[in-house]
Scaffold this active site. Structure first.
Site, PDB file in Angstrom:
ATOM      1  N   ASP A 108     -90.319  73.533 -54.996  1.00  0.00           N
ATOM      2  CA  ASP A 108     -90.125  74.976 -54.841  1.00  0.00           C
ATOM      3  C   ASP A 108     -89.002  75.520 -55.712  1.00  0.00           C
ATOM      4  O   ASP A 108     -88.090  74.784 -56.118  1.00  0.00           O
ATOM      5  CB  ASP A 108     -89.793  75.309 -53.383  1.00  0.00           C
ATOM      6  N   HIS A 253     -87.388  70.391 -54.211  1.00  0.00           N
ATOM      7  CA  HIS A 253     -87.023  71.562 -55.015  1.00  0.00           C
ATOM      8  C   HIS A 253     -86.663  71.150 -56.438  1.00  0.00           C
ATOM      9  O   HIS A 253     -86.062  70.092 -56.644  1.00  0.00           O
ATOM     10  CB  HIS A 253     -85.841  72.302 -54.370  1.00  0.00           C
TER      11      HIS A 253
END
Length: 285
Positions: A108, A253
């Site tokens: 992400d 991430h």
């Protein structure tokens, strides 16, 4: 802002997300309940960390002078749109259907030129595809990285423009956040995202409806590495290996802070998962 202030700010946002959201509902991908009934819906199993744009200053700012902003976002329709199948979902997918040892790796908040290329290189080395849920304000600065993702067969998902807390936004703002990001991705790689993920895992009815209008399905996660807290490379590796199971969707991430631990952890746990018989996959539709 020092690190203590940043962590306090993150905790405040996560508490707010929890108040607005509630507990996640476990369900299988393609077996998730759908409904058109109004009302708020439960978020995914754990709040995702703030990425770029999590601050009120950034979250309130959308691009002002770019070609994709010259027409109203309410008029944006992805090219070759395939709307999400009705009725509109009330919960995000949390996992993929798995009769064998398959998992999904997701990243992400990017793309970020400091970390995304290294993640792409590791995935390429092992012949693995993953999902990248990108923020529009990052994607518009690094379209070359979007093209590299697409060239390697990865799935690019929509993670809003500025990483806001979605349940606190008006429907028009949700559409602006999702629509502007989809348009940036479409301009970079020739196709708009078919999947989206709410920042912090905080969803609501409007986000499901608008996502469906833009042709996207909602995907949350099953296993949160909590890599955004920078717990240490070994801790990230342990969480992934201990949580590995058929159908699991792993949240990591590639932006939003120092992601060097995430990069190093992937280099270690990915070959171990493959050696253990797991196959990394991505949902297609």
């Amino acid at each position: 802002m020092d690190k203590d202030q940043l962590l306090r700010g993150r905790r405040s946002v996560l508490r707010l997300a929890a108040c607005l959201g509630g507990a996640a509902v476990v369900g299988g991908l393609f077996a998730t309940e759908r409904t058109t009934a109004p009302g708020r819906t439960a978020p995914s199993p754990a709040p995702a960390p703030p990425g770029r744009g999590a601050s009120p200053r950034t979250a309130a700012r959308l691009p002002q002078a770019s070609s994709y902003r010259l027409r109203p976002m309410t008029a944006y329709v992805p090219t070759g749109l395939r709307r999400a199948a009705p009725p509109v979902r009330s919960r995000p997918f949390l996992r993929v259907p798995a009769k064998d040892r398959t998992m999904v790796l997701t990243f992400d908040d990017g793309p970020d030129p400091r970390y995304t290329p290294a993640i792409l290189a590791t995935l390429r080395e092992h012949g693995v595809q993953a999902m990248f849920f990108v923020c529009g304000e990052m994607a518009t600065q690094h379209p070359d990285l979007l093209r590299k993702m697409a060239d390697d067969g990865h799935v690019i998902g929509n993670h809003t423009w500025s990483h806001p807390l979605v349940p606190g936004l008006a429907p028009s703002r949700i559409r602006d956040e999702l629509g502007s990001t989809s348009e940036v991705v479409e301009q970079a790689v020739g196709a708009a995202p078919l999947w989206y993920r709410a920042p912090y895992g905080a969803w609501n009815r409007h986000s499901f409806e608008i996502g469906a209008e833009l042709g996207m399905e909602p995907l949350a996660w099953t296993l949160d590495t909590l890599d955004w807290t920078e717990p240490g490379t070994r801790t990230i590796i342990r969480r992934v290996l201990e949580g590995a199971a058929p159908g699991v969707v792993v949240l990591s991430h590639d932006a939003g802070g120092n992601r060097s631990q995430s990069v190093a952890a992937l280099r270690r746990y990915l070959p171990e998962l493959l050696d253990d018989g797991y196959r990394m996959t991505v949902p297609r539709r």
